[in-house]
Design an enzyme around this catalytic site. Structure first.
Site, PDB file in Angstrom:
ATOM      1  N   GLU A 137      13.305 -15.719  -0.623  1.00 55.41           N
ATOM      2  CA  GLU A 137      13.427 -16.951   0.165  1.00 55.41           C
ATOM      3  C   GLU A 137      12.177 -17.818   0.039  1.00 55.41           C
ATOM      4  OE1 GLU A 137      14.386 -16.322   4.322  1.00 55.41           O
ATOM      5  OE2 GLU A 137      15.522 -14.529   3.741  1.00 55.41           O
ATOM      6  N   ASP A 149       0.833  -1.204   0.000  1.00 48.02           N
ATOM      7  CA  ASP A 149       0.000   0.000   0.000  1.00 48.02           C
ATOM      8  C   ASP A 149       0.873   1.262   0.000  1.00 48.02           C
ATOM      9  OD1 ASP A 149      -2.779   1.118   0.400  1.00 48.02           O
ATOM     10  OD2 ASP A 149      -1.743   2.055   2.081  1.00 48.02           O
TER      11      ASP A 149
HETATM   12  C1  NOJ Z   1      -4.390   3.144  -0.881  1.00 48.65           C
HETATM   13  C2  NOJ Z   1      -5.561   2.259  -0.612  1.00 48.65           C
HETATM   14  O1  NOJ Z   1      -5.908   1.594  -1.805  1.00 48.65           O
HETATM   15  C3  NOJ Z   1      -6.663   3.142  -0.074  1.00 48.65           C
HETATM   16  O2  NOJ Z   1      -7.881   2.451   0.013  1.00 48.65           O
HETATM   17  C4  NOJ Z   1      -6.225   3.682   1.263  1.00 48.65           C
HETATM   18  O3  NOJ Z   1      -7.185   4.607   1.725  1.00 48.65           O
HETATM   19  C5  NOJ Z   1      -4.881   4.398   1.159  1.00 48.65           C
HETATM   20  N1  NOJ Z   1      -3.916   3.683   0.377  1.00 48.65           N
HETATM   21  C6  NOJ Z   1      -4.280   4.615   2.526  1.00 48.65           C
HETATM   22  O4  NOJ Z   1      -3.867   3.382   3.071  1.00 48.65           O
END
Ligand code: NOJ
Length: 523
Positions: free
Chosen positions: A247, A205
């Site tokens: 790994e 993310d």
């Molecule tokens: C990207 C994610 O896809 C989204 O849903 C989220 O709000 C933000 N990152 C923050 O984690």
């Protein structure tokens, strides 16, 4: 793509499961892991190679689970760790791999580290895991710098003792300090924890936001390097992540939104991430020239690093495809989202079917967001039911992202419990069981397309050659005489020479390809 192939990820069709809204196993209105387990046969029949689960960890759900309180435990609303282990194993038996979602930029304000940081004194070592600072002004009453949250408003919140902490997203999502060795160590252990449980990959993310300029300077437009986007320090972090993944033969897909394609490709060097989401394709309008340019740029930026491209039409953050393509502005931009945008769903659906054939035929891997295979439109959520922080932090002008997160309609029958977001009244028409029995439905179409993509030669990783085509049309050849033609122009066009038609997104007219229609041919 067979599940035993080591390069599976170079060509895979990956289905995104937004757990909270996929399938409700215990009938409480919220999706869960038992719901996913009972629907594994559906996913196997759909013909996907892997599932990417949006965060399923313990979370107060201030941002739909992207506020993680414990990276090693499943949220009780979704199930247990042992159920997750069973799910991973059962999916694997059906030839479906699992990708989990790791959120390294920030944690939940309920995470033990942040609770300890709040309880600590200013300057205490617990606070060093985050970005705590004194404010500006005589009493420190102004935030330490001018950064804004991605969700709107200041990126700083003040705590009772007067210090401020940084959060690039909601205040419930404090940013970690990636210059701290404990943060790096902890995340490498989290990766091992999930790889040990049999997951095949990790989605990262906000992958380009982790590293911050240590001085936390004001945001000056054009400042290079940017104080928190795409900083060079990140590559060292991902190189050590890659060593962990290797790994376990695990793979990464990074959420990297960057306009500069050369900078984007750096994340995909052979010792860093395997893949990253192609978000420029997702945002591209339904326009032949612009799509062609995006495809060419994508392939050109991936080629030097040897990474396969990914193709994404929608996800849990953006307007659903059939709605977007049915609007005057067919591109996607967070800044222009509004309530009540006029939409022609018939047109959008026709284009979404054509776009599916386009994206499934392009070289690399492809993502399908749950409900895309049902042709679900973006739902308009009544204002008093909206939960997404993006809506609230925009002052109520942005409808937020809940419209693409409504629980899937599995049957036309009313659900046992009121779903956590209300499905529109006419959604029984989209029910999966109805569509399964309808030869013309979006679901039947997706099943056919994904099956052909798996069984016919020429799809997935490999070269693409553009064929001569009139303006408003995209036509390209893959290996083994596979040809894809998409008509985005105003008039019907003749199909290029071919031996057979594998699939079309809508009926041909007198042998010609009508507007907003695509065909897969074998030449
Ligand atoms: C990207 C994610 O896809 C989204 O849903 C989220 O709000 C933000 N990152 C923050 O984690």
């Amino acid at each position: 793509m067979s599940a035993s192939e080591p390069d599976w990820w170079r060509s895979a069709a990956i289905y995104q499961v937004y757990v909270r809204s996929f399938a409700d196993g215990d009938g409480d209105g919220t999706g869960d892991l038992s719901g996913v387990r009972t629907r594994l046969p559906y996913l196997a029949e759909l013909g996907v190679d892997a599932l990417w689960f949006t965060p399923w960890y313990v979370s107060p759900l201030a941002d739909g689970g992207y506020d993680v309180a414990d990276y090693r435990a499943i949220d009780p609303a979704f199930g247990t760790l042992s159920e997750a282990e069973k799910l991973i194993a059962e999916a694997r038996q059906l030839g479906i791999r699992t990708i989990v979602d790791i959120v390294p930029n920030h944690v939940s304000d309920q995470h033990v580290w942040f609770r300890a940081a709040l309880a600590a004194r200013p300057g205490g070592p617990e606070r060093a895991l985050f970005h705590f600072r004194r404010g500006r002004g005589t009493d420190g009453e102004r935030p330490p710098n001018d950064w804004e949250s991605e969700f709107g408003g200041p990126a700083w919140t003040r705590v009772p003792d007067g210090e401020w902490y940084l959060h690039l997203f909601a205040p419930e999502q404090p940013d970690l300090n990636w210059a701290h060795p404990a943060v790096r160590r902890e995340h490498e252990e989290i990766l091992r924890f999930w790889f040990e449980r049999g997951v095949a990959g990790v989605r990262i993310d906000s992958a380009a936001l982790l590293a911050k300029d240590a001085y936390l300077p004001d945001f000056a437009p054009g400042r290079d390097p940017h104080p928190y986007v795409d900083r060079d320090e990140l590559h060292d972090i991902y190189r050590s992540w890659r060593a962990v993944a290797d790994e376990y033969d695990g793979i990464f897909v990074g959420e990297v939104w960057l306009p500069d394609s050369e900078r984007f490709a750096r994340y995909l060097r052979p010792d860093e991430l395997h893949t990253a989401f192609n978000l420029s394709f997702l945002a591209c309008p339904w326009d032949a020239e612009r799509l062609r340019r995006t495809i060419d740029e994508t392939l050109a930026e991936h080629a030097p690093v040897g990474a396969p491209a990914t193709w994404v039409l929608c996800n849990h953050d953006v307007t659903r495809t059939v709605t977007r393509y049915g609007r005057e502005d067919t591109g996607f931009d967070f800044a222009t989202k509004a309530f009540g945008t006029p939409t022609d769903l018939g047109l959008g659906t026709r284009r979404a079917r054509a776009a599916a054939l386009l994206s499934l035929a392009l070289p690399g891997s492809v993502y399908v967001y749950q409900g895309e295979e049902l042709g679900l439109p973006e739902a308009e959520i009544p204002r008093d039911r909206i939960q997404d922080p993006m809506h609230f932090r925009s002052g109520g002008t942005d409808p937020g992202r809940d419209g693409c997160r409504v629980p899937l309609p599995w049957t036309g029958a009313p659900p046992a419990a009121e779903p956590w977001l209300p499905p529109p009244a006419d959604w029984d028409a989209y029910a999966a069981d109805r569509q399964a029995a309808d030869p013309d439905s979006m679901l039947t179409f997706y099943r056919r397309a994904l099956r052909l993509r798996r069984t016919e030669p020429g799809f997935g990783d490999g070269p693409l050659t553009w064929l001569p085509h009139p303006s408003g049309v995209l036509a390209f050849a893959r290996q083994d005489g596979l040809v894809c033609v998409v008509n985005l122009g105003a008039d019907q066009v003749a199909l290029p020479a071919h031996d057979s038609v594998l699939l079309t997104s809508g009926p041909l007219e007198g042998g010609g390809l009508p507007r907003d229609t695509a065909a897969w041919l074998r030449a």
